[in-house]
Design an enzyme around this catalytic site. Structure first.
Site, mmCIF file in Angstrom:
data_model
loop_
_atom_site.group_PDB
_atom_site.id
_atom_site.type_symbol
_atom_site.label_atom_id
_atom_site.label_comp_id
_atom_site.label_asym_id
_atom_site.label_seq_id
_atom_site.Cartn_x
_atom_site.Cartn_y
_atom_site.Cartn_z
ATOM 1 C CG HIS A 19 42.755 41.042 38.228
ATOM 2 N ND1 HIS A 19 43.826 40.981 37.371
ATOM 3 C CD2 HIS A 19 43.055 40.220 39.270
ATOM 4 C CE1 HIS A 19 44.739 40.172 37.865
ATOM 5 N NE2 HIS A 19 44.295 39.687 39.020
ATOM 6 C CB SER A 20 41.238 37.112 37.799
ATOM 7 O OG SER A 20 41.378 35.721 37.877
ATOM 8 C CG MET A 21 35.023 35.893 38.251
ATOM 9 S SD MET A 21 34.416 35.407 39.886
ATOM 10 C CE MET A 21 32.701 35.912 39.784
ATOM 11 C CB ALA A 41 38.964 39.774 32.612
ATOM 12 C CB SER A 61 43.540 42.934 34.359
ATOM 13 O OG SER A 61 44.584 42.619 35.253
#
Length: 282
Positions: free
Chosen positions: A115-117, A119, A142
């Site tokens: 998720h975010s970083m 990903a 994500s």
């Protein structure tokens, strides 16, 4: 199918689930992650936290993971039980070290969720695993625009007050935590380091991934506009799917069961060889 041999317990946390309803906290570096995989598990789902996040963020995912899927969570240095260690402020270095930590566990299928970083880190880990001959059964990206989409963000250079305002605006951090000034001042260097890693990352051209990519995002996420998220499809030779959910940057907190259901379905399809077309759900 080979059972997982072990992974580096400095980097990887395994959740001890006494029951689906009451999962324990993730095991620390003193034990479980380096042991054999969970009994009966046939697939490892390795989860990568967001900037400022930690392995425990994925405890709700472990709670609802389908039978046969063992949730493993990455613990970056500089937080929780690794708080005495120096943070790593470079995505490429993180990926190098995590890929090495995962190498002993590649004896069974492995999917990556970030998720975010996380990903970005998961994507770079997937590149390294494939370069070593291990193709993940899927990459789930994500809350993050595609790696090749660059934005000139400089939040890591801004004052503490600006960084705190950023965290408040994105959600995902409890109000009581944000309101604890002493605690936040203590963790801001770690958050800033993570932001530096993300904001200084530059995608290196190279072969596309051989594994499928599923991109997931909130419809109101200021960090992941749908057009930029859709460009993850340019990073795989395999199937691509994009799914949008109501919510902002931390949309997944409110959609854990649905997201885990999608992940489970995609893993099952990959393992059985069933094809799936690209699409855009909501």
């Amino acid at each position: 199918m080979k059972e997982i041999v072990g992974v580096d317990d400095t980097w990887i946390r395994r959740f001890h689930l006494g029951s689906r309803q009451k999962p324990a906290e993730p095991a620390g570096a003193a034990g479980a992650a380096g042991a054999a995989g969970a009994a009966g598990a046939s697939v490892s789902l390795v989860c990568f936290p967001h900037a400022g996040g930690a392995a425990g963020f994925y405890l709700p995912v472990a709670r609802v993971a389908p039978p046969g899927v063992e949730v493993l969570a990455v613990q970056y240095p500089g937080r929780q039980d690794r708080r005495a260690e120096k943070c790593v402020d470079d995505v490429e270095e993180l990926a190098d070290r995590i890929a090495e930590a995962l190498r002993p566990g590649t004896g069974r299928p492995m999917a990556l969720f970030g998720h975010s970083m996380g990903a970005l880190v998961a994507f770079e880990v997937a590149r390294r695993l494939e370069g070593q001959g291990t193709v993940p059964v899927g990459l789930f990206a994500s809350g993050r625009r595609a790696p090749s989409v660059h934005r000139e963000d400089r939040m890591h250079l801004r004052p503490d007050e600006s960084l705190l305002a950023e965290l408040r605006g994105l959600g995902g951090t409890a109000a009581r935590v944000l309101g604890d000034d002493e605690f936040m001042r203590a963790v801001l260097p770690m958050v800033r380091s993570d932001y530096r890693a993300v904001e200084t990352y530059r995608h290196r051209p190279g072969p596309k991934l051989s594994c499928p990519i599923t991109a997931l995002s909130g419809t109101d996420d200021p960090k992941a506009r749908p057009g930029d998220v859709r460009l993850w499809r340019e990073h795989t030779e395999a199937e691509f799917e994009m799914r949008l959910f109501p919510g902002g940057h931390f949309y997944l907190v409110d959609h854990v069961e649905e997201i885990v259901g999608i992940v489970g379905d995609r893993i099952a399809s990959a393992l059985t060889g069933a094809g799936r077309g690209s699409g855009n759900g909501s």
